[in-house]
Motif scaffolding. Structure first.
Motif, PDB file in Angstrom:
ATOM      1  N   THR A  87      48.793  -5.173  35.333  1.00  0.00           N
ATOM      2  CA  THR A  87      48.622  -3.789  35.790  1.00  0.00           C
ATOM      3  C   THR A  87      47.138  -3.421  35.671  1.00  0.00           C
ATOM      4  O   THR A  87      46.756  -2.624  34.805  1.00  0.00           O
ATOM      5  N   PRO A  88      46.294  -3.994  36.517  1.00  0.00           N
ATOM      6  CA  PRO A  88      44.846  -3.779  36.392  1.00  0.00           C
ATOM      7  C   PRO A  88      44.425  -2.327  36.581  1.00  0.00           C
ATOM      8  O   PRO A  88      43.327  -1.952  36.189  1.00  0.00           O
ATOM      9  N   GLY A  89      45.284  -1.506  37.173  1.00  0.00           N
ATOM     10  CA  GLY A  89      44.924  -0.107  37.399  1.00  0.00           C
ATOM     11  C   GLY A  89      45.161   0.790  36.210  1.00  0.00           C
ATOM     12  O   GLY A  89      44.800   1.978  36.234  1.00  0.00           O
ATOM     13  N   ALA A  90      45.748   0.268  35.146  1.00  0.00           N
ATOM     14  CA  ALA A  90      46.056   1.090  33.973  1.00  0.00           C
ATOM     15  C   ALA A  90      44.780   1.426  33.205  1.00  0.00           C
ATOM     16  O   ALA A  90      43.805   0.677  33.224  1.00  0.00           O
ATOM     17  N   ASN A  91      44.813   2.555  32.527  1.00  0.00           N
ATOM     18  CA  ASN A  91      43.671   2.964  31.703  1.00  0.00           C
ATOM     19  C   ASN A  91      43.694   2.161  30.402  1.00  0.00           C
ATOM     20  O   ASN A  91      44.567   2.351  29.554  1.00  0.00           O
ATOM     21  N   TRP A  92      42.720   1.276  30.242  1.00  0.00           N
ATOM     22  CA  TRP A  92      42.767   0.346  29.103  1.00  0.00           C
ATOM     23  C   TRP A  92      42.649   1.062  27.768  1.00  0.00           C
ATOM     24  O   TRP A  92      43.355   0.740  26.816  1.00  0.00           O
ATOM     25  N   LEU A  93      41.753   2.042  27.671  1.00  0.00           N
ATOM     26  CA  LEU A  93      41.531   2.707  26.389  1.00  0.00           C
ATOM     27  C   LEU A  93      42.821   3.361  25.885  1.00  0.00           C
ATOM     28  O   LEU A  93      43.191   3.196  24.712  1.00  0.00           O
ATOM     29  N   HIS A  94      43.512   4.064  26.752  1.00  0.00           N
ATOM     30  CA  HIS A  94      44.733   4.755  26.329  1.00  0.00           C
ATOM     31  C   HIS A  94      45.860   3.757  26.094  1.00  0.00           C
ATOM     32  O   HIS A  94      46.681   3.956  25.191  1.00  0.00           O
ATOM     33  N   LEU A  95      45.884   2.683  26.866  1.00  0.00           N
ATOM     34  CA  LEU A  95      46.854   1.615  26.629  1.00  0.00           C
ATOM     35  C   LEU A  95      46.630   1.004  25.250  1.00  0.00           C
ATOM     36  O   LEU A  95      47.579   0.802  24.473  1.00  0.00           O
ATOM     37  N   TRP A  96      45.379   0.730  24.909  1.00  0.00           N
ATOM     38  CA  TRP A  96      45.066   0.158  23.596  1.00  0.00           C
ATOM     39  C   TRP A  96      45.431   1.121  22.470  1.00  0.00           C
ATOM     40  O   TRP A  96      46.018   0.721  21.461  1.00  0.00           O
ATOM     41  N   LEU A  97      45.104   2.398  22.631  1.00  0.00           N
ATOM     42  CA  LEU A  97      45.347   3.379  21.571  1.00  0.00           C
ATOM     43  C   LEU A  97      46.840   3.504  21.246  1.00  0.00           C
ATOM     44  O   LEU A  97      47.239   3.498  20.079  1.00  0.00           O
ATOM     45  N   TRP A  98      47.688   3.594  22.265  1.00  0.00           N
ATOM     46  CA  TRP A  98      49.119   3.768  22.026  1.00  0.00           C
ATOM     47  C   TRP A  98      49.768   2.468  21.561  1.00  0.00           C
ATOM     48  O   TRP A  98      50.715   2.490  20.758  1.00  0.00           O
ATOM     49  N   THR A  99      49.240   1.346  22.030  1.00  0.00           N
ATOM     50  CA  THR A  99      49.735   0.060  21.518  1.00  0.00           C
ATOM     51  C   THR A  99      49.343  -0.103  20.061  1.00  0.00           C
ATOM     52  O   THR A  99      50.134  -0.573  19.233  1.00  0.00           O
ATOM     53  N   PHE A 100      48.121   0.304  19.733  1.00  0.00           N
ATOM     54  CA  PHE A 100      47.676   0.277  18.332  1.00  0.00           C
ATOM     55  C   PHE A 100      48.597   1.124  17.457  1.00  0.00           C
ATOM     56  O   PHE A 100      48.978   0.713  16.352  1.00  0.00           O
ATOM     57  N   LEU A 101      48.977   2.308  17.928  1.00  0.00           N
ATOM     58  CA  LEU A 101      49.859   3.168  17.145  1.00  0.00           C
ATOM     59  C   LEU A 101      51.206   2.491  16.903  1.00  0.00           C
ATOM     60  O   LEU A 101      51.764   2.578  15.810  1.00  0.00           O
ATOM     61  N   ALA A 102      51.718   1.787  17.915  1.00  0.00           N
ATOM     62  CA  ALA A 102      53.000   1.090  17.761  1.00  0.00           C
ATOM     63  C   ALA A 102      52.901  -0.021  16.715  1.00  0.00           C
ATOM     64  O   ALA A 102      53.802  -0.190  15.887  1.00  0.00           O
ATOM     65  N   VAL A 103      51.814  -0.795  16.751  1.00  0.00           N
ATOM     66  CA  VAL A 103      51.622  -1.865  15.769  1.00  0.00           C
ATOM     67  C   VAL A 103      51.443  -1.272  14.371  1.00  0.00           C
ATOM     68  O   VAL A 103      52.055  -1.731  13.396  1.00  0.00           O
ATOM     69  N   PHE A 104      50.603  -0.250  14.269  1.00  0.00           N
ATOM     70  CA  PHE A 104      50.362   0.384  12.976  1.00  0.00           C
ATOM     71  C   PHE A 104      51.657   0.951  12.392  1.00  0.00           C
ATOM     72  O   PHE A 104      51.928   0.795  11.192  1.00  0.00           O
ATOM     73  N   LEU A 105      52.463   1.611  13.235  1.00  0.00           N
ATOM     74  CA  LEU A 105      53.713   2.204  12.755  1.00  0.00           C
ATOM     75  C   LEU A 105      54.658   1.124  12.236  1.00  0.00           C
ATOM     76  O   LEU A 105      55.341   1.325  11.227  1.00  0.00           O
ATOM     77  N   HIS A 106      54.705  -0.021  12.912  1.00  0.00           N
ATOM     78  CA  HIS A 106      55.539  -1.138  12.451  1.00  0.00           C
ATOM     79  C   HIS A 106      55.161  -1.519  11.020  1.00  0.00           C
ATOM     80  O   HIS A 106      56.023  -1.604  10.136  1.00  0.00           O
ATOM     81  N   VAL A 107      53.880  -1.758  10.790  1.00  0.00           N
ATOM     82  CA  VAL A 107      53.427  -2.187   9.466  1.00  0.00           C
ATOM     83  C   VAL A 107      53.619  -1.067   8.447  1.00  0.00           C
ATOM     84  O   VAL A 107      54.052  -1.301   7.313  1.00  0.00           O
ATOM     85  N   PHE A 108      53.337   0.157   8.853  1.00  0.00           N
ATOM     86  CA  PHE A 108      53.433   1.295   7.942  1.00  0.00           C
ATOM     87  C   PHE A 108      54.862   1.496   7.436  1.00  0.00           C
ATOM     88  O   PHE A 108      55.087   1.648   6.233  1.00  0.00           O
ATOM     89  N   VAL A 109      55.837   1.471   8.337  1.00  0.00           N
ATOM     90  CA  VAL A 109      57.217   1.714   7.889  1.00  0.00           C
ATOM     91  C   VAL A 109      57.746   0.537   7.073  1.00  0.00           C
ATOM     92  O   VAL A 109      58.620   0.718   6.216  1.00  0.00           O
ATOM     93  N   ASP A 110      57.219  -0.668   7.306  1.00  0.00           N
ATOM     94  CA  ASP A 110      57.676  -1.834   6.546  1.00  0.00           C
ATOM     95  C   ASP A 110      57.321  -1.739   5.065  1.00  0.00           C
ATOM     96  O   ASP A 110      58.009  -2.330   4.221  1.00  0.00           O
ATOM     97  N   ILE A 111      56.264  -1.038   4.724  1.00  0.00           N
ATOM     98  CA  ILE A 111      55.894  -0.965   3.309  1.00  0.00           C
ATOM     99  C   ILE A 111      56.860  -0.085   2.518  1.00  0.00           C
ATOM    100  O   ILE A 111      56.875  -0.130   1.284  1.00  0.00           O
ATOM    101  N   PHE A 112      57.696   0.686   3.206  1.00  0.00           N
ATOM    102  CA  PHE A 112      58.601   1.593   2.505  1.00  0.00           C
ATOM    103  C   PHE A 112      59.915   0.935   2.097  1.00  0.00           C
ATOM    104  O   PHE A 112      60.712   1.551   1.399  1.00  0.00           O
TER     105      PHE A 112
END
Length: 325
Positions: A87-112
């Motif tokens: 999907t070359p037309g996608a906005n990379w910065l916003h794609l990265w930011l929301w993907t980062f949040l998904a990865v971070f949330l995975h690790v964050f909830v696992d520590i609980f």
């Protein structure tokens, strides 16, 4: 958390992303972010494939480097770049930011949960396991399903999941408070407790407990405000005998010791030599301790070993026999 919960959380992040003005105005970016959030919510658990090698490698490394600080930064880069290929037309910065949040949330909830992660690597390899939320929590999972129903029936996905995550923050705070109340009750009956390891269950008011004092180990459970002690063991230090020092060189026992914070040990003399057994005290189930490491020796030569979860002595014997073949 379990795989199913990570999946619904990934979808939830994709829904939340619709509050981002750039995402709301660009369907291609919105679709890319939904894919990125789904993959990102699973990426840290890709190390599950290590189980195909053997239990020792899996136990030592699962939720290790893939949940570390560098990994939380690297996963979103890899995922977002891969998605942009399609999907070359996608906005990379916003794609990265929301993907980062998904990865971070995975690790964050696992520590609980009680298993925890090595989320602070490379600064420390210490396991962070807060013991507040069960691996599968029905309230968290069902909350997401309710959100999907609202989304499907026409409610705004972003505001719907903003509300749900607000409720879940309150839920986590209530769980932390409930856990602290359990710890307070334990200290009333075992005032010399030096460490209290709390493992949540699927039920709100039921918790598993492994308690250390300077001289004893206690295995107990909490049901609401009632503390029920199941077993008590003398806290004997592991001796530095030739048998045990040899057993510690085995990869299975080494992996067990790198992961387990509270265990007891046994050495039994057999016809062939010795059997060394280490037993994790956190996972008592129906009077049985299923997470163990066992090393069999002939003299001072290791002939068989196993680590992992086994729920009967017969099963354990079969696994040790297979290890000798």
């Amino acid at each position: 958390m379990d795989t199913g919960t990570h999946v619904v959380m990934g979808l939830g992040i994709g829904a939340l992303a619709t509050l981002d003005p750039v995402v709301a105005q660009d369907p291609i970016t919105a679709q890319s972010i939904l894919v990125g959030a789904l993959i990102g919510s699973q990426a840290p658990d890709f190390d599950t494939v290590l189980k195909l090698k053997n239990n020792a490698v899996y136990i030592r490394h699962h939720r290790g480097i893939t949940h570390s600080i560098p990994a939380v930064l690297i996963w979103p880069l890899l995922i977002s770049w891969a998605i942009l290929l399609f999907t070359p037309g996608a906005n990379w910065l916003h794609l990265w930011l929301w993907t980062f949040l998904a990865v971070f949330l995975h690790v964050f909830v696992d520590i609980f949960n009680a298993y925890g992660t090595q989320a602070l690597r490379p600064f420390t390899r210490r396991w962070i396991a807060l013991g507040v939320i069960n691996i599968f929590d029905p309230f968290i999972f069902i909350s997401h399903l309710i959100g999907f129903i609202f989304w499907y029936t026409g409610f705004h996905p972003g505001y719907t999941f903003l509300t749900i995550y607000g409720i879940l923050i309150i839920y986590y705070l209530l769980r932390i408070n409930a856990q602290q109340n359990v710890i307070k009750e334990v200290k009333k009956i075992i005032p010399d407790a030096t460490e209290i390891i709390v493992s949540p269950t699927i039920r709100w008011g039921k918790w598993h407990l492994a308690i250390k004092t300077p001289t004893q180990f206690y295995v107990a459970k909490a049901e609401n405000k009632n503390i029920i002690i199941h077993d008590e063991y003398d806290r004997a230090p592991v001796p530095k005998t030739p048998v045990i020092e040899t057993a510690k060189e085995d990869p299975n026992l080494s992996a067990f010791l790198s992961f387990s914070p509270v265990y007891r040990w046994e050495v039994e003399e057999t016809e062939e030599g010795y059997e060394v057994r280490f037993i994790d005290l956190r996972y008592r189930s129906k009077g049985h301790y299923p997470f163990v490491a066992v090393v069999q020796l002939e003299g001072f030569e290791i002939i068989s070993s196993y680590t992992g979860w086994v729920y009967s002595e017969d099963t354990l014997r079969k696994k040790l026999d297979l290890a000798t073949e």
